[in-house]
Structures are given as C-alpha cells and as structure tokens.
Enzyme design. Structure first.
Site, PDB file in Angstrom:
ATOM      1  N   HIS A 173       0.886  -1.273  -0.001  1.00 34.68           N
ATOM      2  CA  HIS A 173       0.020  -0.014   0.002  1.00 34.68           C
ATOM      3  C   HIS A 173       1.089   1.209   0.116  1.00 34.68           C
ATOM      4  O   HIS A 173       2.024   1.165   0.600  1.00 34.68           O
ATOM      5  CB  HIS A 173      -0.815   0.234   1.240  1.00 34.68           C
ATOM      6  CG  HIS A 173      -1.924  -1.052   1.365  1.00 34.68           C
ATOM      7  ND1 HIS A 173      -3.079  -0.763   2.270  1.00 34.68           N
ATOM      8  CD2 HIS A 173      -2.066  -2.410   0.586  1.00 34.68           C
ATOM      9  CE1 HIS A 173      -3.949  -2.192   1.790  1.00 34.68           C
ATOM     10  NE2 HIS A 173      -3.189  -2.879   0.928  1.00 34.68           N
TER      11      HIS A 173
ATOM     12  N   GLU B 299       0.954   3.805   1.716  1.00 39.38           N
ATOM     13  CA  GLU B 299       1.610   4.336   3.024  1.00 39.38           C
ATOM     14  C   GLU B 299       2.809   3.417   3.509  1.00 39.38           C
ATOM     15  O   GLU B 299       3.827   3.974   4.081  1.00 39.38           O
ATOM     16  CB  GLU B 299       0.517   4.098   4.266  1.00 39.38           C
ATOM     17  CG  GLU B 299      -0.590   5.412   3.919  1.00 39.38           C
ATOM     18  CD  GLU B 299      -1.775   4.693   3.130  1.00 39.38           C
ATOM     19  OE1 GLU B 299      -3.027   5.034   2.888  1.00 39.38           O
ATOM     20  OE2 GLU B 299      -1.338   3.763   2.276  1.00 39.38           O
TER      21      GLU B 299
ATOM     22  N   CYS C 208      -5.860   2.313   5.567  1.00 41.49           N
ATOM     23  CA  CYS C 208      -6.588   1.309   6.006  1.00 41.49           C
ATOM     24  C   CYS C 208      -5.991   0.551   7.450  1.00 41.49           C
ATOM     25  O   CYS C 208      -4.882   1.199   7.778  1.00 41.49           O
ATOM     26  CB  CYS C 208      -6.425   0.048   4.895  1.00 41.49           C
ATOM     27  SG  CYS C 208      -4.955  -0.800   5.036  1.00 41.49           S
TER      28      CYS C 208
ATOM     29  N   CYS D 115      -2.135  -0.287   7.274  1.00 36.15           N
ATOM     30  CA  CYS D 115      -1.507   0.878   7.176  1.00 36.15           C
ATOM     31  C   CYS D 115      -1.117   1.791   8.477  1.00 36.15           C
ATOM     32  O   CYS D 115      -0.319   2.177   8.708  1.00 36.15           O
ATOM     33  CB  CYS D 115      -1.910   2.020   5.967  1.00 36.15           C
ATOM     34  SG  CYS D 115      -1.846   1.282   4.257  1.00 36.15           S
TER      35      CYS D 115
END
Length: 161
Positions: free
Chosen positions: A59, A61, A89, A92
């Site tokens: 992801h 992040e 999410c 993250c």
C-alpha cells in the site's frame, strides 16, 4: 513530541500525496499516494504497488514508510508525519504505529474509497470483533512456543524495538 505542521504545510503535503495517487492511477497502479516527512524534513514517497509487485502489503503508506526507514537507516520514525491521499486502512495504520510515526493526515475518507471500489469496511468490522468469521485465528498449544522468545532474551546483542 514535535509541533504539529502548519495548516498550509498539511494541505501542501496532502496535495502532493493526491498528485502521486492520480499519477499512479493514470499509470495503471492503485489510486493511492503517501508521503512520510521525517523529523529532519526529508520527504519520502510511496504509491500503491499491490498489483505491480503482486504484494498485498504494498500500500502507498507502507511503501512510503519503507522508503523513509531505509533512507533513515532506522525502523524508528519518531517525529515523522504520514500524509496519505486517502484514509489509511488497518494495515497502514498498524505499519505507522510500528514505525512510531507521530501523526497521520489524510485527504479522502474510507467512504470515498469504497465508492471507487476499494471497500475495506469488512476489515474494520473484523478488528471491531463483529466479523471474526472472515479469518479465524486460534492459538495452538505447542510446548516449544517460548523458545524464540528465550533466544531473544538471551541475546546480549539484540536491538530492542
């Protein structure tokens, strides 16, 4: 704890994260971008690379956190700020907690992500305890389960984290 960034800095960094996300989406990647600004003011970027790398943990992040940690030669990003194009999410958020990031700012929320087909509501329900059926997790008693921890405690050269 360092002073929070000024509102103009927050907007500027979020605009950068949004531009990263839009560029990623235009190039066939996921529509997510993130920046980690470390305590020394250096900016480390990440975009969603899940499908590009076949890595469900890539992801934006997490990619930005990995970049910041590698460039800083430390896993402890105390004093850093994470800026994300969208609400992080649970994965993250957990990565930011493990990295010791001081604070997180995001632009779009999880509902905007869901409207675009990125709905992680089930994950939030799982962590809230309302959907344990999504992925049962059970402890299995194994006599040697403490052996790795004892090896850790016995290692005088260990690096605490």
């Amino acid at each position: 704890m360092p002073m929070p960034p000024a509102d103009t800095d927050i907007r500027s960094f979020l605009d950068q994260a949004i531009r990263l996300a839009a560029g990623s989406a235009a190039g066939g990647g996921g529509p997510f971008g993130a920046l980690v600004v470390t305590a020394d003011g250096k900016v480390h970027t990440g975009v969603n690379r899940v499908t590009r790398d076949n890595d469900p943990t890539a992801h934006a992040e997490v990619v930005a956190i990995r970049a910041a940690a590698a460039a800083s030669a430390t896993f402890d990003l105390s004093g850093a700020v994470l800026y994300a194009s969208c609400e992080p999410c649970p994965l993250c958020l957990a990565a930011a907690l493990w990295a010791r990031v001081d604070r997180v700012y995001f632009a779009a929320d999880r509902h905007a992500a869901a409207a675009a087909g990125f709905d992680d509501a089930l994950f939030y329900e799982y962590f809230d305890g309302t959907r344990p059926d999504l992925m049962p997790v059970r402890q299995a008693a194994v006599p040697a389960s403490d052996v790795p921890f004892q090896a850790w405690r016995d290692n005088p050269d260990r690096i605490e984290y």
